[in-house]
Design a protein around this motif. Structure first.
Motif, PDB file in Angstrom:
ATOM      1  N   ILE A  22       0.852  -1.204   0.000  1.00 58.22           N
ATOM      2  CA  ILE A  22       0.000   0.000   0.000  1.00 58.22           C
ATOM      3  C   ILE A  22       0.884   1.249   0.000  1.00 58.22           C
ATOM      4  CG2 ILE A  22      -1.796   1.291   1.230  1.00 58.22           C
ATOM      5  CD1 ILE A  22      -3.017  -1.310   0.535  1.00 58.22           C
ATOM      6  N   ASP A  23       1.911   1.258   0.845  1.00 60.86           N
ATOM      7  CA  ASP A  23       2.849   2.392   0.880  1.00 60.86           C
ATOM      8  C   ASP A  23       3.502   2.597  -0.484  1.00 60.86           C
ATOM      9  OD1 ASP A  23       2.587   3.290   3.509  1.00 60.86           O
ATOM     10  OD2 ASP A  23       4.133   1.944   4.272  1.00 60.86           O
ATOM     11  N   TYR A  24       3.946   1.497  -1.092  1.00 64.53           N
ATOM     12  CA  TYR A  24       4.626   1.561  -2.389  1.00 64.53           C
ATOM     13  C   TYR A  24       3.685   2.117  -3.453  1.00 64.53           C
ATOM     14  CZ  TYR A  24       7.539   0.068  -6.314  1.00 64.53           C
ATOM     15  OH  TYR A  24       8.309   0.031  -7.447  1.00 64.53           O
ATOM     16  N   TYR A  25       2.463   1.580  -3.527  1.00 62.01           N
ATOM     17  CA  TYR A  25       1.492   2.057  -4.507  1.00 62.01           C
ATOM     18  C   TYR A  25       1.150   3.529  -4.262  1.00 62.01           C
ATOM     19  CZ  TYR A  25       0.448  -2.738  -6.146  1.00 62.01           C
ATOM     20  OH  TYR A  25       0.505  -3.992  -6.688  1.00 62.01           O
ATOM     21  N   LEU A  30      -0.333   5.429  -7.437  1.00 63.52           N
ATOM     22  CA  LEU A  30      -1.382   4.491  -7.846  1.00 63.52           C
ATOM     23  C   LEU A  30      -2.576   4.545  -6.900  1.00 63.52           C
ATOM     24  CD1 LEU A  30       0.928   1.497  -8.750  1.00 63.52           C
ATOM     25  CD2 LEU A  30      -0.473   2.813 -10.358  1.00 63.52           C
ATOM     26  N   LEU A  31      -2.315   4.922  -5.666  1.00 61.37           N
ATOM     27  CA  LEU A  31      -3.353   5.092  -4.649  1.00 61.37           C
ATOM     28  C   LEU A  31      -3.165   6.465  -4.022  1.00 61.37           C
ATOM     29  CD1 LEU A  31      -3.140   1.709  -2.682  1.00 61.37           C
ATOM     30  CD2 LEU A  31      -4.892   2.375  -4.317  1.00 61.37           C
ATOM     31  N   ALA A  32      -4.273   7.022  -3.561  1.00 64.60           N
ATOM     32  CA  ALA A  32      -4.203   8.301  -2.855  1.00 64.60           C
ATOM     33  C   ALA A  32      -5.144   8.221  -1.663  1.00 64.60           C
ATOM     34  CB  ALA A  32      -4.611   9.447  -3.770  1.00 64.60           C
ATOM     35  N   PRO A  33      -4.640   8.562  -0.482  1.00 63.03           N
ATOM     36  CA  PRO A  33      -5.531   8.559   0.680  1.00 63.03           C
ATOM     37  C   PRO A  33      -6.704   9.512   0.460  1.00 63.03           C
ATOM     38  CG  PRO A  33      -3.233   8.906   1.340  1.00 63.03           C
ATOM     39  CD  PRO A  33      -3.290   8.997  -0.151  1.00 63.03           C
ATOM     40  N   ALA A  34      -7.869   9.096   0.917  1.00 61.94           N
ATOM     41  CA  ALA A  34      -9.056   9.953   0.801  1.00 61.94           C
ATOM     42  C   ALA A  34      -8.936  11.146   1.742  1.00 61.94           C
ATOM     43  CB  ALA A  34     -10.318   9.155   1.105  1.00 61.94           C
ATOM     44  N   LYS A  35      -8.345  10.901   2.906  1.00 61.74           N
ATOM     45  CA  LYS A  35      -8.093  11.981   3.863  1.00 61.74           C
ATOM     46  C   LYS A  35      -7.156  11.476   4.944  1.00 61.74           C
ATOM     47  CE  LYS A  35     -11.646  12.223   7.245  1.00 61.74           C
ATOM     48  NZ  LYS A  35     -12.867  12.834   7.720  1.00 61.74           N
ATOM     49  N   TYR A  44      -8.184   5.436   3.572  1.00 62.40           N
ATOM     50  CA  TYR A  44      -8.439   5.094   2.177  1.00 62.40           C
ATOM     51  C   TYR A  44      -9.904   4.722   1.977  1.00 62.40           C
ATOM     52  CZ  TYR A  44      -3.377   4.874   1.604  1.00 62.40           C
ATOM     53  OH  TYR A  44      -2.045   5.185   1.557  1.00 62.40           O
ATOM     54  N   SER A  45     -10.356   4.906   0.769  1.00 59.70           N
ATOM     55  CA  SER A  45     -11.705   4.513   0.392  1.00 59.70           C
ATOM     56  C   SER A  45     -11.776   2.985   0.290  1.00 59.70           C
ATOM     57  CB  SER A  45     -12.046   5.120  -0.972  1.00 59.70           C
ATOM     58  OG  SER A  45     -13.172   4.504  -1.524  1.00 59.70           O
ATOM     59  N   ASP A 128     -17.063   1.833 -11.454  1.00 57.04           N
ATOM     60  CA  ASP A 128     -16.905   2.936 -10.512  1.00 57.04           C
ATOM     61  C   ASP A 128     -15.534   2.927  -9.841  1.00 57.04           C
ATOM     62  OD1 ASP A 128     -17.344   0.626  -9.072  1.00 57.04           O
ATOM     63  OD2 ASP A 128     -18.739   1.517  -7.660  1.00 57.04           O
ATOM     64  N   LEU A 129     -14.554   2.299 -10.481  1.00 57.48           N
ATOM     65  CA  LEU A 129     -13.199   2.260  -9.936  1.00 57.48           C
ATOM     66  C   LEU A 129     -12.678   3.679  -9.777  1.00 57.48           C
ATOM     67  CD1 LEU A 129     -10.785   0.280  -9.279  1.00 57.48           C
ATOM     68  CD2 LEU A 129      -9.952   0.849 -11.559  1.00 57.48           C
ATOM     69  N   PRO A 130     -12.214   4.038  -8.573  1.00 57.14           N
ATOM     70  CA  PRO A 130     -11.697   5.398  -8.393  1.00 57.14           C
ATOM     71  C   PRO A 130     -10.425   5.589  -9.217  1.00 57.14           C
ATOM     72  CG  PRO A 130     -11.288   4.078  -6.427  1.00 57.14           C
ATOM     73  CD  PRO A 130     -12.100   3.232  -7.360  1.00 57.14           C
ATOM     74  N   LEU A 131     -10.411   6.616 -10.046  1.00 55.66           N
ATOM     75  CA  LEU A 131      -9.264   6.832 -10.927  1.00 55.66           C
ATOM     76  C   LEU A 131      -8.323   7.896 -10.417  1.00 55.66           C
ATOM     77  CD1 LEU A 131     -11.003   6.536 -14.395  1.00 55.66           C
ATOM     78  CD2 LEU A 131      -9.718   4.812 -13.145  1.00 55.66           C
ATOM     79  N   THR A 132      -8.656   8.542  -9.334  1.00 51.49           N
ATOM     80  CA  THR A 132      -7.736   9.557  -8.820  1.00 51.49           C
ATOM     81  C   THR A 132      -7.409   9.284  -7.383  1.00 51.49           C
ATOM     82  OG1 THR A 132      -9.591  10.991  -8.242  1.00 51.49           O
ATOM     83  CG2 THR A 132      -8.491  11.374 -10.349  1.00 51.49           C
TER      84      THR A 132
END
Length: 132
Positions: A22-25, A30-35, A44-45, A128-132
């Motif tokens: 998760i940290d690497y992505y 590739l992933l962004a925390p929601a808040k 994360y979502s 509905d895959l989150p793209l951002t």
């Protein structure tokens, strides 16, 4: 978001990957925390678990993380144009397989199998895959 946000460990458990993954992505974008929480924990979502699954299936098929990151970060594509190009490329591949000598036939069949695997993965991507 109807479901509660997940801490990194919860997302890792739900996704079947390590916290380091998760940290690497996240580091690769590739992933962004929601808040973040007041204690600066990343949240994360729940949909990010699906995103991780897609990333891993693509990576298993030989798509590099850089390519995945570029694709997920790009603007929406003209899907009709892409499908037209893919159809034309598949027609060319089919003709090449039909005309191939026996030594080349197996290699081209393997390439066609790889294409089929990637198309199968593409069809499994949640709309509905989150793209951002």
């Amino acid at each position: 978001m109807s479901e509660a946000l997940l801490k990194i460990g919860e997302l890792a458990a739900r996704s079947g990957v390590s916290i380091r993954t998760i940290d690497y992505y996240t580091g690769l974008g590739l992933l962004a925390p929601a808040k973040r929480t007041a204690s600066n924990y990343r949240l994360y979502s729940p949909a990010d678990a699906d995103r991780i699954g897609v990333i891993q299936r693509l990576e298993t098929q030989g798509v590099s993380l850089e390519e995945i990151s570029r694709a997920l970060g790009s603007q929406p594509a003209d899907v009709a144009d892409l499908l037209t190009r893919i159809t034309a490329d598949l027609d060319v591949l089919q003709a090449a397989i039909s005309a191939a000598d026996p030594e080349t036939h197996g290699l081209l069949a393997a390439i066609a199998g790889r294409v089929h695997s990637l198309v199968t993965i593409a069809l499994q991507i949640p709309p509905d895959l989150p793209l951002t």
